[in-house]
Design an enzyme around this catalytic site. Structure first.
Site, PDB file in Angstrom:
ATOM      1  N   HIS A  72      22.456 -40.384 -24.592  1.00 54.07           N
ATOM      2  CA  HIS A  72      21.697 -39.178 -24.238  1.00 54.07           C
ATOM      3  C   HIS A  72      21.367 -38.377 -25.498  1.00 54.07           C
ATOM      4  O   HIS A  72      20.259 -37.856 -25.646  1.00 54.07           O
ATOM      5  CB  HIS A  72      22.514 -38.280 -23.299  1.00 54.07           C
ATOM      6  CG  HIS A  72      22.913 -38.934 -22.006  1.00 54.07           C
ATOM      7  ND1 HIS A  72      24.201 -39.316 -21.735  1.00 54.07           N
ATOM      8  CD2 HIS A  72      22.176 -39.246 -20.923  1.00 54.07           C
ATOM      9  CE1 HIS A  72      24.247 -39.847 -20.528  1.00 54.07           C
ATOM     10  NE2 HIS A  72      23.034 -39.822 -20.005  1.00 54.07           N
ATOM     11  N   GLU A 132      26.385 -40.619 -26.578  1.00 59.05           N
ATOM     12  CA  GLU A 132      25.480 -40.769 -27.728  1.00 59.05           C
ATOM     13  C   GLU A 132      24.107 -41.302 -27.314  1.00 59.05           C
ATOM     14  O   GLU A 132      23.098 -41.001 -27.962  1.00 59.05           O
ATOM     15  CB  GLU A 132      26.164 -41.667 -28.779  1.00 59.05           C
ATOM     16  CG  GLU A 132      25.451 -41.788 -30.099  1.00 59.05           C
ATOM     17  CD  GLU A 132      25.026 -40.455 -30.748  1.00 59.05           C
ATOM     18  OE1 GLU A 132      25.759 -39.444 -30.628  1.00 59.05           O
ATOM     19  OE2 GLU A 132      23.936 -40.439 -31.365  1.00 59.05           O
TER      20      GLU A 132
END
Ligand code: PAF
Length: 283
Positions: free
Chosen positions: A37, A35
């Site tokens: 990224h 999450e």
């Protein structure tokens, strides 16, 4: 979404985007996307006409004996996530594509790499700067997105951009956390259930430092002593470092005055996790 493995293929796509005057956002990653990224990709999607994500476990930023071989990889899952987030291009090279036999050029910022992670991983930022500069040269982003969990990395790359006069904006993304506060990291997957609980010590130490700063304490040694005391009390944790630096030269500061980075790295078995917070000077 296009997926390419060679620099020649990536160049052709970038050339066509530039020809159409599209703005380009780049999110460099080592894959095994989470999450954190995804939040950077969303920022890039909102700001740019085209979004490129690189997925490359960069060998030059790992020292011998580190986790290059075991670093988690799941390209199929990464591909699906990128697709769902509207990424236009994944650049997914093999190591030999980035570092062919005889490869000879490296970039470093030695004075910014002596403290924090640079102390325990002396060749790490040379590898990071080298690969990131290669990605910038290849993919020509207008904006590049990096998470602040790796704050030293962000500040060092930002300085490279400034020192080399690169024409792109460095955009930081906030650290994304599990509900209990643990910062998301691809390396969290290495933790045993007991180590996963112990890993909350990073948050406890950082929150204690923040409380002291809020209460007016400015002496770094006292703040760091409290952080170390908290880590030492956690039996599964082994402190790598707890340090406070200013955010330009990344040098240690005895007194917290301007903007400061309070950072910590802790081993749980062989897994080394990092976390930090930025302290902004009061107006
Ligand atoms: O933060 C990372 O995942 C890596 O250090 C980066 C910036 C993609 C360079 O390999």
């Amino acid at each position: 979404m296009e997926i390419v493995e060679t620099q020649a293929q990536a160049k052709a796509i970038i050339r066509s985007w530039k020809g159409q005057k599209f703005s380009i956002g780049l999110v460099p990653t080592m894959g095994y996307l989470h999450e954190g990224h995804a939040s950077l990709i969303r920022l890039a999607r909102a700001d740019n006409e085209r979004v490129a994500v690189s997925v490359f476990v960069n060998p030059t930023q790992f020292a011998p004996g580190e986790d290059l071989a075991s670093y988690p990889r799941d390209f199929e899952r990464d591909r699906e996530l990128c697709q769902s987030l509207g990424v236009d291009l994944i650049f997914h090279p093999q190591p030999v594509e980035m570092y062919p036999p005889g490869y000879a050029t490296y970039v470093e910022a030695p004075s910014l790499s002596v403290n924090l992670c640079g102390r325990s991983r002396p060749t790490h930022f040379r590898g990071v700067l080298t690969v990131v500069l290669k990605l910038f040269a290849l993919l020509g982003p207008d904006r590049a997105y990096f998470g602040l969990k790796d704050a030293q990395q962000f500040f060092i790359i930002k300085r490279m951009v400034e020192d080399l006069g690169l024409d792109l904006a460095m955009i930081p993304g906030p650290t994304v956390r599990e509900p209990d506060g643990l910062a998301l990291s691809s390396r969290n997957v290495y933790l045993s259930p007991a180590e996963r609980s112990a890993a909350l010590v990073l948050q406890r130490a950082l929150r204690a430092a923040e409380r002291l700063l809020r209460a007016g304490e400015r002496r770094s040694d006292l703040i760091l002593a409290e952080m170390r005391r908290i880590v030492v009390a956690e039996t599964l944790a082994r402190l790598d470092y707890a340090e406070i630096v200013e955010t330009r030269g990344l040098s240690l500061i005895p007194q917290v005055t301007g903007q400061a980075l309070v950072a910590i790295a802790v081993f749980f078995g062989k897994t080394r996790l990092i976390d930090n917070f930025l302290w902004e000077a009061e107006a």
